[in-house]
Every structure is written in structure tokens, then in C-alpha cells.
Write a protein that holds these residues in place. Structure first.
Motif, PDB file in Angstrom:
ATOM      1  N   UNK A 187     -21.847   4.284  38.926  1.00  0.00           N
ATOM      2  CA  UNK A 187     -21.102   4.771  37.765  1.00  0.00           C
ATOM      3  C   UNK A 187     -21.980   5.454  36.726  1.00  0.00           C
ATOM      4  N   UNK A 188     -23.161   4.864  36.455  1.00  0.00           N
ATOM      5  CA  UNK A 188     -24.007   5.420  35.384  1.00  0.00           C
ATOM      6  C   UNK A 188     -25.048   6.400  35.930  1.00  0.00           C
ATOM      7  N   UNK A 189     -25.886   5.941  36.844  1.00  0.00           N
ATOM      8  CA  UNK A 189     -26.961   6.811  37.347  1.00  0.00           C
ATOM      9  C   UNK A 189     -26.411   8.042  38.074  1.00  0.00           C
ATOM     10  N   UNK A 190     -25.397   7.811  38.917  1.00  0.00           N
ATOM     11  CA  UNK A 190     -24.862   8.914  39.727  1.00  0.00           C
ATOM     12  C   UNK A 190     -23.640   9.571  39.094  1.00  0.00           C
ATOM     13  N   UNK A 191     -23.221   9.091  37.939  1.00  0.00           N
ATOM     14  CA  UNK A 191     -22.136   9.751  37.204  1.00  0.00           C
ATOM     15  C   UNK A 191     -20.729   9.407  37.660  1.00  0.00           C
ATOM     16  N   UNK A 192     -20.594   8.540  38.655  1.00  0.00           N
ATOM     17  CA  UNK A 192     -19.270   8.104  39.082  1.00  0.00           C
ATOM     18  C   UNK A 192     -18.525   9.139  39.911  1.00  0.00           C
ATOM     19  N   UNK A 193     -17.282   8.781  40.250  1.00  0.00           N
ATOM     20  CA  UNK A 193     -16.421   9.653  41.066  1.00  0.00           C
ATOM     21  C   UNK A 193     -15.862  10.764  40.172  1.00  0.00           C
ATOM     22  N   UNK A 194     -15.956  12.017  40.592  1.00  0.00           N
ATOM     23  CA  UNK A 194     -15.483  13.118  39.732  1.00  0.00           C
ATOM     24  C   UNK A 194     -13.969  13.327  39.777  1.00  0.00           C
ATOM     25  N   UNK A 195     -13.497  14.256  38.978  1.00  0.00           N
ATOM     26  CA  UNK A 195     -12.098  14.719  38.942  1.00  0.00           C
ATOM     27  C   UNK A 195     -11.110  13.625  38.558  1.00  0.00           C
ATOM     28  N   UNK A 196     -11.576  12.622  37.817  1.00  0.00           N
ATOM     29  CA  UNK A 196     -10.675  11.580  37.345  1.00  0.00           C
ATOM     30  C   UNK A 196     -10.102  10.699  38.450  1.00  0.00           C
ATOM     31  N   UNK A 197     -10.698  10.758  39.610  1.00  0.00           N
ATOM     32  CA  UNK A 197     -10.177   9.954  40.727  1.00  0.00           C
ATOM     33  C   UNK A 197     -10.858   8.595  40.788  1.00  0.00           C
ATOM     34  N   UNK A 198     -10.279   7.727  41.606  1.00  0.00           N
ATOM     35  CA  UNK A 198     -10.828   6.384  41.743  1.00  0.00           C
ATOM     36  C   UNK A 198     -11.617   6.245  43.043  1.00  0.00           C
ATOM     37  N   UNK A 199     -12.565   5.322  43.013  1.00  0.00           N
ATOM     38  CA  UNK A 199     -13.357   5.014  44.201  1.00  0.00           C
ATOM     39  C   UNK A 199     -12.487   4.269  45.207  1.00  0.00           C
ATOM     40  N   UNK A 200     -12.592   4.678  46.477  1.00  0.00           N
ATOM     41  CA  UNK A 200     -11.844   3.967  47.519  1.00  0.00           C
ATOM     42  C   UNK A 200     -12.774   3.109  48.370  1.00  0.00           C
ATOM     43  N   UNK A 201     -13.916   3.674  48.696  1.00  0.00           N
ATOM     44  CA  UNK A 201     -14.883   2.917  49.498  1.00  0.00           C
ATOM     45  C   UNK A 201     -16.236   3.574  49.471  1.00  0.00           C
ATOM     46  N   UNK A 257     -36.873   1.549  46.299  1.00  0.00           N
ATOM     47  CA  UNK A 257     -36.275   2.107  47.518  1.00  0.00           C
ATOM     48  C   UNK A 257     -35.592   3.416  47.162  1.00  0.00           C
ATOM     49  N   UNK A 258     -35.664   4.357  48.093  1.00  0.00           N
ATOM     50  CA  UNK A 258     -34.948   5.614  47.884  1.00  0.00           C
ATOM     51  C   UNK A 258     -33.521   5.489  48.413  1.00  0.00           C
ATOM     52  N   UNK A 259     -32.580   6.004  47.635  1.00  0.00           N
ATOM     53  CA  UNK A 259     -31.184   6.077  48.065  1.00  0.00           C
ATOM     54  C   UNK A 259     -30.738   7.534  48.037  1.00  0.00           C
ATOM     55  N   UNK A 260     -30.133   7.979  49.133  1.00  0.00           N
ATOM     56  CA  UNK A 260     -29.569   9.329  49.209  1.00  0.00           C
ATOM     57  C   UNK A 260     -28.085   9.179  48.909  1.00  0.00           C
ATOM     58  N   UNK A 261     -27.584   9.930  47.949  1.00  0.00           N
ATOM     59  CA  UNK A 261     -26.186   9.758  47.541  1.00  0.00           C
ATOM     60  C   UNK A 261     -25.403  11.040  47.823  1.00  0.00           C
ATOM     61  N   UNK A 262     -24.284  10.882  48.565  1.00  0.00           N
ATOM     62  CA  UNK A 262     -23.474  12.053  48.917  1.00  0.00           C
ATOM     63  C   UNK A 262     -21.996  11.682  48.886  1.00  0.00           C
ATOM     64  N   UNK A 263     -21.156  12.673  49.135  1.00  0.00           N
ATOM     65  CA  UNK A 263     -19.717  12.442  49.144  1.00  0.00           C
ATOM     66  C   UNK A 263     -19.109  12.725  47.789  1.00  0.00           C
ATOM     67  N   UNK A 264     -18.073  11.934  47.440  1.00  0.00           N
ATOM     68  CA  UNK A 264     -17.332  12.178  46.198  1.00  0.00           C
ATOM     69  C   UNK A 264     -18.042  11.533  45.010  1.00  0.00           C
ATOM     70  N   UNK A 265     -19.081  12.170  44.554  1.00  0.00           N
ATOM     71  CA  UNK A 265     -19.888  11.621  43.470  1.00  0.00           C
ATOM     72  C   UNK A 265     -20.333  12.783  42.588  1.00  0.00           C
ATOM     73  N   UNK A 266     -20.405  12.514  41.257  1.00  0.00           N
ATOM     74  CA  UNK A 266     -20.691  13.616  40.332  1.00  0.00           C
ATOM     75  C   UNK A 266     -22.113  14.162  40.500  1.00  0.00           C
TER      76      UNK A 266
END
Lengths: 424, 131
Positions: free
Chosen positions: A265-279, A238-247
Motif C-alpha cells: 500500500x505505501x511503498x508500491x502505492x497500492x492498487x491503481x484506478x480506485x480498485x480493490x486488491x483481489x489477490x 531481499x529484493x522483491x520484483x513487483x508487477x501486475x495491478x500496482x501503482x
């Protein structure tokens, strides 16, 4: 993992017939023309386990099987290229980079149900993608893959590209058909389903771009190869389009059942700028949001997302970090649905605007303590009470934002301001 | 219907009452029917628009990427609000919903061209390049 849908997109000149053919393109169509009856093609697609990639996930081969074989009316195949779900941009990539896979898939689908005219309904805004696709259609005609007696089989097919004009609702299959018939994009009551009463009242199959693009590989490599991928009920990739706060935003091809947390976390590189995921919204803006603490065990397939209280939908993954105001995010999505409601059914036409206004006043310090339950009430009264799934698509995210981040909404109301960002 | 309306819009610049009546006549349908279709779709304009039609995406993924700043900058540079056209007829500005460019936001569409991964510097350059 071997790529199926994205197998060509990085190749030079991938949008051309020459490049597509040099990578095995139209081999599936030749196989179909040489040795497969329409019924055999449908059996093969059923055996692959392929499910519709537009959002609903209905088994593709079964959908084709509903088309009456003995109908005296013309039959139509319609490729739904009206990609408009917020957070979703996978079909645009396929159209721009691998248009021939979509055309080949469309021909295979049309052959299997005995259709001689297929329409590709593309978003009006996608001007460049439309040009690429039209050129590819022209190339296919010249090469004898479209037109009269395709590959000498005696089977004829014309493909017509039709541009929409800016209306999210035309991505809903019956809204799309109304638009194609020359009207407002108003959805129609089902049943009857398009398989028997579709375009101009004739038997019609509507398939998403990604669904059709998977067909050449399935026919060429065999249904068993495809069905070997994924989970018991969600086969293939399946294709997934990834946007928002992601590296690393972008379009990813994932084997069904892949761990969601690892993907982010691995494929998309996780949330940038040392911040945490909220949702994170996993399936486009019409699907319920998941809190960061809810994604731990979730896997990327229809059943797992459903078990987690959301849906795979279009695979539009929108990532939000800790700086995101969830009231503002909910308002943004509510505004989208208020803008895009087609106006046909009262609960949706009125309710979407009410929800948008209430979210706005909560965000802007004018909320009242009863407002959250009021939105839940409106949302509940839209759910299931409209002709098409748009109503549910507007109602589900609104309710989920409140249920999952209730404390944040209540803080906005208590302090009469946006408690997340100073700018509000 | 939509292909005919696109042709009419290209010919007349926008779909005013005259154009709607003309399309109704050649299509053999009522004016009301055509009017209903024109008002349903955002890309069909009933009023003249600027030579450069700037549409900035405002939906969640672009908003998370900073679309508000981009819109505010364009408003300030052009001296108009969203939904307006500059007095010289050169620019129209519109805030629109998702344009399937979520991974490369913020983004805007100028006429038919997509401009993605926008920064304030890049927007300034693009506006200056538009004649």
C-alpha cells in the motif's frame, strides 16, 4: 534503510569498473585476499545468516561447507543467472546495473571453496544483460581481479559466461548443470547433491545472482552488520520484483520481516484506478496465491510467508485487482508450466497439460462439476512425485487458486461462461 | 554444446537437418543427441524464421497489463497467427513465456531487443520502423 543490493544501481555508469570501484567495489575482495583464509570466509558467510535467494532459501555458508576440501577433482562455482520465474526481474536489474558486484561475489565464493573455474549461466533471451556482463568480466580480467594470481595471492580464477537458450527448467540447479554439460536441461536425482557430484560429476556450488551480489557488502561491512538486519531466521535484505495491478511496479529492496500490507500500500502505492486488491502471489508464479483478506499480518520473510500458507520464493510479487478473473489467471500459470515442463517425469509431463486443458475449459464455459476436484487430484499426484521441484511449482498454485476462489470457479461452471470479463 | 549451436544458427540461419548433422560431426556425438538438444530449447530454430522475430510475452504479469491486445494488434497488422512467418519472410510472430520484464509489461522482444511498456500506438510505430 541502508541499501545493500541496490546500493549502486542508480549511480551514473554503475555498470563500469570505474564507477563500481569509486563506490567501494572490490574492497571486499582485497580484504579476502589480504587477510582471510577460505575457511574464515565460509565462517563469515555462515555468521551473516545469508540464505539462497533463488527460491529455496538454503543457508549459503552451509552449502559451501558441504564441498569436500580433499577432493582430487576440480571444483566449480556456478552463478545461476537464468532468471525465468514469472513475476521476477530482480537479477536482470543487478546484471545490467551492477555486474561487478556479481563478479566480486563469484570470486569470493570460488576462493572460499577452492574453485579455479566459475560459470555464469545467463538466460539466453537476456542479450543486452549478457553484453554488459561480458564487458564487466573483461574489465575485471584487465584489472587483475580475475585470471592468474589474483591481487598477487597466487590464487587463479577464470569466469566463463554461458548463455542458455530458452528453457525455464535450466533455472533449477541440476537442470542448469545438465544444460552446461551440453545436454537437454533435464534435472538430476538428488542425492547426490551438486556439492559433491555437480558439474561434470565434480564438487559444485550453484548460487543465485542476488545471493552472490550480497557477498561483497557482507565481507566489507562484516557478518554482524548483515545479521543485525531482518528477523531471527531470515537475515538481511531481499529484493522483491513487483508487477501486475500496482501503482509503482519495479524492484524493491526490503529488510526481511517488513509488513507485506504496508509494502504493497505505501511503498508500491497500492492498487491503481480506485480498485480493490483481489489477490497477490508473493514469490513468483510457482507459489500459492494469497487472498486480499489473508495478507493483513503477513511479514516479508521466509517463515511468515510459510505460516501464511505460501512461500517467499523468488520474491516475484504479482498483484491482481478485483477485475482479474482468477480462473483465467490460474489457466495462464498452468499454461506456463505445461509449456515449460521438461518432460522427464510422467506426473509433471502429463499432469501439467491436463491441468491446463481443464482450466481452459472451465474458463471457456465447458467445465463440468467434477473438474475442480479433478485438478486437485492431479495436483496432489504431482506433488512430491517428481525428480525436481518443478512438479511442486506447477501443482501448488493450481490447487491454491481453486481452494481460495472456489466460488468463482463454480460460478464459471454453473453459468457456462466467464463470469468476470465479458470477453472471457 | 549451446555455444556451438548458437554459432551454427548464426551461420546457417536455422538448425535444419544438415546443420544438426554438421554439429554432431564436429562435436563427435550422435545426430540424435544434437537433435534432442535443439528441440529442447525455444531459442534454437529448426525452421527458417523471419528477419524480424517478434516475441510477445503472454505470461501472467504481462497478461494483466494487456498483452492480449498487443498480440491481437500485431496479428492483424501482419496478417499472420502466432507461430507463423509472413510470406515475404520479413516477420515471424511468436507468443512466448516470461522474459523477466514483468514490471514494464506488456513487452515484446524483436530479435534481441526488448521493447517495454507497450501501447498500441507504440507497437504500430515499432512495426513501421522495421525494414
Amino acid at each position: 534503510m541502508e541499501k545493500i543490493l541496490l546500493r549502486n544501481v542508480d549511480a551514473p555508469e554503475s555498470h563500469t569498473l570505474a564507477a563500481y570501484r569509486s563506490r567501494g567495489g572490490y574492497r571486499a575482495l582485497e580484504k579476502v585476499a589480504r587477510e582471510m583464509s577460505p575457511a574464515r570466509v565460509i565462517e563469515e558467510v555462515k555468521a551473516s545468516g545469508l540464505r539462497g535467494r533463488g527460491g529455496a532459501g538454503f543457508p549459503t555458508g552451509m552449502k559451501w561447507g558441504f564441498v569436500p576440501k580433499d577432493s582430487p577433482k576440480p571444483k566449480y562455482v556456478v552463478c545461476n543467472a537464468d532468471e525465468s520465474e514469472p513475476g521476477t526481474f530482480k537479477d536482470r536489474l543487478l546484471i545490467e546495473k551492477d555486474p561487478h558486484a556479481i563478479i566480486e561475489g563469484t570470486i569470493i565464493a570460488a576462493y572460499s571453496i577452492g574453485s579455479h573455474t566459475a560459470f555464469i549461466y545467463i538466460r539466453g533471451e537476456l542479450a543486452y544483460a549478457s553484453q554488459v556482463l561480458q564487458k564487466a568480466i573483461d574489465e575485471s580480467y584487465q584489472a587483475g581481479y580475475l585470471g592468474k594470481s589474483i591481487l598477487g595471492t597466487g590464487y587463479d580464477l577464470d569466469v566463463v559466461l554461458h548463455r542458455g537458450a530458452g528453457a525455464y527448467i535450466c533455472g533449477e540447479e541440476t537442470g542448469l548443470l545438465s544444460s552446461l554439460e551440453g545436454g537437454k536441461g533435464w534435472p538430476k536425482v538428488k542425492p547426490p547433491f551438486p556439492a559433491t557430484h555437480g558439474l561434470f560429476g565434480c564438487p559444485t556450488v550453484v548460487n543465485n545472482v542476488e545471493t552472490l551480489a550480497a557477498l561483497p557488502w557482507i565481507i566489507d561491512q562484516g557478518a554482524a552488520q548483515y545479521a543485525a538486519l531482518g528477523t531471527e531466521k531470515s537475515k538481511g535484505t531481499k529484493l522483491f520484483s513487483v508487477s501486475g495491478h500496482i501503482r509503482k511496479p519495479g524492484v524493491y529492496e526490503v529488510e526481511m520481516g517488513y509488513p507485506f500490507k504496508r509494502f504493497l500500500e505505501e511503498d508500491c502505492g497500492g492498487v491503481p484506478n480506485g480498485r480493490h486488491l483481489k489477490g497477490v502471489i508473493p514469490g513468483g508464479a510457482s507459489m500459492p496465491v494469497l487472498r486480499a483478506d489473508e495478507i493483513g499480518e503477513v511479514r516479508m520473510d521466509y517463515e511468515s510467508f510459510q505460516a501464511a500458507g505460501t512461500m517467499l520464493g523468488s520474491g516475484g510479487v504479482i498483484v491482481m485487482d478485483e477485475t482479474t478473473c482468477m480462473v483465467k489467471a490460474a489457466w495462464n500459470i498452468a499454461r506456463f508450466f505445461a509449456h515449460e515442463s521438461c518432460g522427464q517425469c510422467s506426473p509433471c509431463r502429463e499432469g501439467c497439460h491436463w491441468m491446463e486443458k481443464i482450466f481452459w475449459r472451465v474458463e471457456n464455459g465447458q467445465g463440468e462439476s467434477a473438474d475442480l476436484d479433478l485438478i486437485l487430484n492431479i495436483s496432489g499426484n504431482i506433488m512430491g512425485n517428481t525428480i525436481c521441484p518443478f512438479g511442486d511449482a506447477a501443482a501448488m498454485p493450481a490447487a491454491a487458486f481453486i481452494k481460495k476462489y472456489r466460488a468463482e470457479f463454480e460460478a464459471h461452471i454453473a453459468e457456462k461462461r466467464c463470469v468476470i470479463s465479458a470477453s472471457g | 554444446m549451446l555455444p556451438v549451436l548458437y554459432l551454427a544458427q548464426a551461420e546457417f540461419g536455422y538448425l535444419g537437418t544438415d546443420a544438426i548433422e554438421y554439429v554432431a560431426k564436429i562435436m563427435g556425438v550422435s545426430t540424435a543427441r544434437v537433435y534432442g538438444v535443439v528441440t529442447f530449447y525455444t531459442m534454437l530454430n529448426m525452421k527458417p524464421i523471419g528477419r524480424h522475430h517478434i516475441q510477445v510475452c503472454r505470461t501472467l504479469p504481462c497478461a494483466l497489463a494487456g498483452a492480449e491486445k498487443i498480440t491481437a494488434l500485431i496479428k492483424a497488422k501482419l496478417g499472420i497467427d502466432a507461430g507463423e512467418t509472413t510470406s515475404d519472410g520479413k516477420f515471424s510472430l511468436l507468443e512466448v513465456e516470461c522474459l523477466a520484464s514483468c514490471g514494464t509489461g506488456p513487452m515484446m522482444q524483436v530479435n534481441e531487443d526488448y521493447h517495454e511498456n507497450l501501447t498500441e500506438e507504440r507497437v504500430t510505430e515499432i512495426l513501421q520502423s522495421l525494414k
